[in-house]
Scaffold this motif. Sequence first.
Motif, PDB file in Angstrom:
ATOM      1  N   CYS A  69      -7.554  -9.877  -0.288  1.00  0.00           N
ATOM      2  CA  CYS A  69      -6.318  -9.200  -0.688  1.00  0.00           C
ATOM      3  C   CYS A  69      -5.281 -10.186  -1.203  1.00  0.00           C
ATOM      4  O   CYS A  69      -4.519  -9.869  -2.139  1.00  0.00           O
ATOM      5  CB  CYS A  69      -5.751  -8.415   0.488  1.00  0.00           C
ATOM      6  N   ARG A  86       4.709  -3.580  -1.756  1.00  0.00           N
ATOM      7  CA  ARG A  86       3.273  -3.367  -1.821  1.00  0.00           C
ATOM      8  C   ARG A  86       2.789  -3.573  -3.255  1.00  0.00           C
ATOM      9  O   ARG A  86       3.564  -3.495  -4.198  1.00  0.00           O
ATOM     10  CB  ARG A  86       2.892  -1.953  -1.362  1.00  0.00           C
ATOM     11  N   SER A 110      -0.809  -2.471  -5.751  1.00  0.00           N
ATOM     12  CA  SER A 110      -2.047  -1.697  -5.809  1.00  0.00           C
ATOM     13  C   SER A 110      -3.227  -2.646  -5.952  1.00  0.00           C
ATOM     14  O   SER A 110      -3.195  -3.576  -6.756  1.00  0.00           O
ATOM     15  CB  SER A 110      -2.012  -0.721  -6.995  1.00  0.00           C
ATOM     16  N   HIS A 141      -3.616  -0.019  -1.239  1.00  0.00           N
ATOM     17  CA  HIS A 141      -2.445  -0.866  -1.441  1.00  0.00           C
ATOM     18  C   HIS A 141      -2.436  -1.993  -0.407  1.00  0.00           C
ATOM     19  O   HIS A 141      -3.032  -1.884   0.664  1.00  0.00           O
ATOM     20  CB  HIS A 141      -1.160  -0.051  -1.327  1.00  0.00           C
ATOM     21  N   TYR A 142      -1.735  -3.042  -0.789  1.00  0.00           N
ATOM     22  CA  TYR A 142      -1.567  -4.198   0.089  1.00  0.00           C
ATOM     23  C   TYR A 142      -0.076  -4.347   0.358  1.00  0.00           C
ATOM     24  O   TYR A 142       0.707  -4.619  -0.553  1.00  0.00           O
ATOM     25  CB  TYR A 142      -2.123  -5.438  -0.601  1.00  0.00           C
ATOM     26  N   TYR A 143       0.316  -4.122   1.608  1.00  0.00           N
ATOM     27  CA  TYR A 143       1.711  -4.251   2.000  1.00  0.00           C
ATOM     28  C   TYR A 143       1.988  -5.693   2.418  1.00  0.00           C
ATOM     29  O   TYR A 143       1.224  -6.290   3.177  1.00  0.00           O
ATOM     30  CB  TYR A 143       2.031  -3.295   3.148  1.00  0.00           C
ATOM     31  N   HIS A 144       3.100  -6.220   1.927  1.00  0.00           N
ATOM     32  CA  HIS A 144       3.443  -7.620   2.138  1.00  0.00           C
ATOM     33  C   HIS A 144       4.948  -7.741   2.371  1.00  0.00           C
ATOM     34  O   HIS A 144       5.703  -6.783   2.133  1.00  0.00           O
ATOM     35  CB  HIS A 144       3.043  -8.448   0.914  1.00  0.00           C
ATOM     36  N   ARG A 204      -5.173   2.353   7.493  1.00  0.00           N
ATOM     37  CA  ARG A 204      -4.645   1.006   7.286  1.00  0.00           C
ATOM     38  C   ARG A 204      -5.115   0.062   8.377  1.00  0.00           C
ATOM     39  O   ARG A 204      -5.381   0.482   9.514  1.00  0.00           O
ATOM     40  CB  ARG A 204      -3.121   1.002   7.200  1.00  0.00           C
ATOM     41  N   TYR A 255      11.428  -2.671   5.694  1.00  0.00           N
ATOM     42  CA  TYR A 255      10.927  -3.773   4.869  1.00  0.00           C
ATOM     43  C   TYR A 255      11.788  -5.008   5.089  1.00  0.00           C
ATOM     44  O   TYR A 255      13.003  -4.976   4.912  1.00  0.00           O
ATOM     45  CB  TYR A 255      10.928  -3.355   3.400  1.00  0.00           C
ATOM     46  N   ARG A 290       0.946  -8.493   6.173  1.00  0.00           N
ATOM     47  CA  ARG A 290      -0.297  -8.406   5.412  1.00  0.00           C
ATOM     48  C   ARG A 290      -1.089  -7.206   5.953  1.00  0.00           C
ATOM     49  O   ARG A 290      -1.807  -7.320   6.947  1.00  0.00           O
ATOM     50  CB  ARG A 290      -1.135  -9.685   5.551  1.00  0.00           C
ATOM     51  N   ASP A 294      -3.856  -0.715   3.076  1.00  0.00           N
ATOM     52  CA  ASP A 294      -3.714   0.723   3.321  1.00  0.00           C
ATOM     53  C   ASP A 294      -4.445   1.476   2.214  1.00  0.00           C
ATOM     54  O   ASP A 294      -4.169   1.256   1.022  1.00  0.00           O
ATOM     55  CB  ASP A 294      -2.225   1.105   3.324  1.00  0.00           C
TER      56      ASP A 294
END
Length: 242
Positions: free
Chosen positions: A37, A57, A59, A109-112, A150, A214, A221, A224
């Motif tokens: 990711c 996030r 995609s 999606h990748y939440y950061h 997730r 946020y 990291r 989802d």
Amino acid sequence: MMSSSARDRMDAFRAHGFFVVRAFLDDAERAALRRACDVALVDARARSVETGHSTPRISLLTDGATCFQDDPRALERIAGFVGSGRVCELLSGLSRPGEEDTPRLKDAHYYHEQTRRDWDGDWHRDSQFGQPDPEVERAVVATTTAVHFRVALEDDDRLEIVPGSHARWDTPDELRIRRGADRATPDMQDAARLALRAGDACVFHAWSIHRATYRRAPLRRTIDALYAFARPAVRQWPSPAA
């Protein structure tokens, strides 16, 4: 025969709209998935002054052709994970009567942690997007199913959810908050924060009232994936010629 753990998960989902699976990934699995990711995140941050910096996030599938062009094996690992039998097993039985039991992957999606500012997210149901009429949305909530799966690749306590809201319509206060001017208020009644440890998985109903906060720190990291359950298509056979 359904195992007791599967039954417990389904009961929790029906009652609360979510369940947590502790230590779904071991340390080696988690590290390998995070490396894959992070390929996309590093690329997104290098190519844009906004995406990956001011956004929480990115995609992984929609932009996969671009983000993984130098490392396609990373995309293969992610796609293999979100489409795996191990993940789909957690989603089995969560559809409504009349819907197909096989989930359809919509995106991942990748939440950061964003790099520029902190803010509190808006309370919402995913069902509201593209549905300006609350009564139309209400019908969507009552008749369809979509779920988030997730996994926290580092500790993540950002998600807040109103338990049981997936199975009913809003109270007047909830609707006022969710579709009003104070959508980021901390005063959502009965909201619960879901704290995931690194490696924990969570499945929650996308129509639940939820939000995230946020922050620039600590590091976030979390992968989802969103799935929907379609209603079986009815084939219309042409009438025979007279």
